[in-house]
Design an enzyme around this catalytic site. Structure first.
Site, PDB file in Angstrom:
ATOM      1  N   LYS A 123       0.837  -1.198   0.000  1.00 39.84           N
ATOM      2  CA  LYS A 123       0.000   0.000   0.000  1.00 39.84           C
ATOM      3  C   LYS A 123       0.877   1.256   0.000  1.00 39.84           C
ATOM      4  O   LYS A 123       2.031   1.211   0.417  1.00 39.84           O
ATOM      5  CB  LYS A 123      -0.873   0.029   1.269  1.00 39.84           C
ATOM      6  CG  LYS A 123      -1.954  -1.018   1.342  1.00 39.84           C
ATOM      7  CD  LYS A 123      -2.701  -0.904   2.666  1.00 39.84           C
ATOM      8  CE  LYS A 123      -3.792  -1.956   2.795  1.00 39.84           C
ATOM      9  NZ  LYS A 123      -4.926  -1.701   1.903  1.00 39.84           N
TER      10      LYS A 123
ATOM     11  N   ARG B 239     -10.491 -11.276   1.697  1.00 42.54           N
ATOM     12  CA  ARG B 239     -11.374 -12.293   1.118  1.00 42.54           C
ATOM     13  C   ARG B 239     -10.742 -13.676   1.189  1.00 42.54           C
ATOM     14  O   ARG B 239     -11.447 -14.680   1.214  1.00 42.54           O
ATOM     15  CB  ARG B 239     -11.725 -11.914  -0.318  1.00 42.54           C
ATOM     16  CG  ARG B 239     -10.560 -11.889  -1.286  1.00 42.54           C
ATOM     17  CD  ARG B 239     -10.831 -11.041  -2.525  1.00 42.54           C
ATOM     18  NE  ARG B 239     -10.880  -9.622  -2.195  1.00 42.54           N
ATOM     19  CZ  ARG B 239     -11.146  -8.658  -3.077  1.00 42.54           C
ATOM     20  NH1 ARG B 239     -11.401  -8.962  -4.335  1.00 42.54           N
ATOM     21  NH2 ARG B 239     -11.169  -7.397  -2.699  1.00 42.54           N
TER      22      ARG B 239
END
Length: 494
Positions: free
Chosen positions: A268, A342
């Protein structure tokens, strides 16, 4: 003005009146106090200017020997009811915001003990009071002054207590989310939850599953996320026997527990990365909701599942393009290691089905796309069950912590099932609809008839959007989850 000796305060409510001749209407408690001080309250208010607008406050001193300060708060119009456009109970929201304004004013004055007018809704008043007074200063030498709140009078004591428990639950989630990642590792998180549930050991069992257990269950998707970190993963499992000892037909709650998310190899940007200490917001809200349900003694069986780990880059970390195998045998091409939530949820959802659940609800700070879609106004809900949606929506109207239904179209499923190397890809083929493709991915690991995925990324943090929450991690939607659980406890459906 700060009080060194006498530190007791009083928060009272006042409504806006439709009558121009009498623009203000005191609550019953405020009216009683006004009589006690020989109408000095209403006289002072009249001198200060009228009307007192919704959510605003006025502070008065010297009205009564018992209270060093009296704060009058604006409740808006009497009994406005449910606002269908806003999708919440406006009366409850008005009470929360007004009481919060009064309690924050008392905090500024360093008043230590505050009695609160129930304002016609003791539960909402308790929520507004306790939520507004929360702050995280666990690691600071200089602490903010603590303020204790109590109900003025005895009417509505049970509702007040429920409001206190709901607010304490959300504040616990805020604490877990706000804590720096080095002070809230997977093991520390599990220990905190275990400690909170010790008092109910007869009805609650907590299991902190180790890496070897995770490997034994062949949770390859979860394990792939843990590879880059030195912190060992934990699969936290909570069993609440609220209805029966055999945990028949449990509600299974699943929370994403990434205690720090660097993005892994798909790193990130550094700006704002510190906020990723709260990427375990799903786990925090799920566990806090269960802890609150236990405190309320709700008659329902619940199983809580939270896969806890860090997502870090290292020489051992999963690489973009790697293929991993989930516990149900499906292979996943990991094209973006920052779409890790996920992956941990996939294995947890498979495991959730082994309990023959009545329903499965998972919560996760899953996608930045959800922040773009809804901002901080509401939690996005993806569900295959109209029944779950109705219960969640009704719960959120009561709590004011809203939900909004999002689509589960096959349009999105196609984007994650057309994978070059595996059964699934962990990202969609387009940069658009990211929250929807993430939900479609999770659905590939769900066979239950009643399942909902709550994407809580947009409600993770509060700036100034919710007036009774301070700046920082919000702990949303803990109260909505508790209200949802309470509704299911009373329902025979499905």
């Amino acid at each position: 003005m700060k009080f060194r000796h006498h530190k007791k305060g009083l928060v009272l409510g006042v409504y806006e009146s439709s009558q121009t001749s009498d623009p203000l209407v005191l609550t019953n408690s405020a009216e009683d106090f006004n009589k006690r001080v020989q109408s000095k309250l209403i006289q002072q208010l009249s001198r200060s200017g009228c009307p007192l607008k919704k959510g605003k406050s006025r502070t008065f001193h010297g009205l009564d020997e018992e209270f060093a300060a009296v704060v009058l708060v604006g409740l808006g119009k009497p009994s406005p009811g449910i606002d269908k456009q806003e999708q919440w109970d406006e009366a409850k929201e008005n009470v929360r915001a007004a009481v919060a304004a009064g309690c924050k004013q008392m905090q500024e004055l360093e008043v230590e003990e505050v009695q609160v007018d129930p304002c016609g809704d003791p539960q909402a008043a308790a929520e507004g009071a306790l939520l507004s007074l929360y702050f995280y200063d666990e690691l600071k030498q200089k602490k903010k002054p603590k303020v204790s709140v109590s109900l003025l009078g005895s009417v509505g004591a049970d509702a007040w207590r429920k409001g206190i428990l709901l607010a304490e639950g959300q504040n616990l989630a805020r604490l877990l989310m706000e804590a720096p990642a080095n002070h809230m590792t997977p093991n520390i998180f599990a220990e905190r939850v275990q400690e909170k549930l010790k008092v109910a050991k007869d009805q609650v069992k907590v299991y902190a599953r180790s890496k070897s257990w995770i490997e034994e269950k062949k949770m390859g998707a979860f394990l792939s996320v843990t590879r880059g970190s030195e912190e060992p993963p934990v699969f936290l499992e909570i069993h609440y026997h609220g209805e029966s000892s055999d945990l028949k037909d449990p509600l299974v709650l699943v929370g994403k527990g990434i205690t720090f998310d660097s993005g892994g190899i798909s790193l990130k940007p550094s700006a704002g990365m510190d906020n990723m200490r709260a990427d375990m917001g799903g786990a925090a809200t799920i566990c806090s909701a269960i802890i609150t349900a236990v405190a309320l003694k709700l008659p329902i069986n619940i199983i809580g599942l939270t896969p806890l780990c860090e997502n870090m880059p290292s020489g051992k970390a999963t690489k973009p393009g790697d293929v991993v195998t989930a516990t149900n045998g499906k292979t996943i091409q990991v094209d973006n290691t920052d779409a890790e939530g996920r992956l941990v949820l996939a294995d947890a959802l498979c495991y959730a089905h082994t309990f023959n659940p009545r329903a499965i609800v998972n919560a996760a700070t899953l996608t930045g796309a959800m922040v773009v879609a809804l901002g901080s106004a509401a939690t996005g809900v993806f569900t295959n069950s109209d029944w779950i949606w109705t219960e969640l929506k009704e719960a959120s109207i009561a709590t004011g912590d809203r939900v909004w239904r999002m689509p589960l179209f096959q349009h999105y499923t196609k984007q994650i099932t057309e994978s070059q190397l595996a059964d699934l890809n962990n990202i969609g083929g387009s940069r658009y609809g990211g929250s929807c493709t993430a939900a479609a991915f999770l659905r590939e690991f769900v066979t239950a008839q009643h399942w909902a995925h709550l994407d809580i990324a947009g409600v993770m943090e509060n700036k100034d959007e919710v007036p009774y929450l301070g700046k920082g991690m919000a702990g949303r939607p803990t109260r909505t989850l508790v209200e949802f659980i309470a509704r299911l406890a009373k329902s025979d459906s499905p």
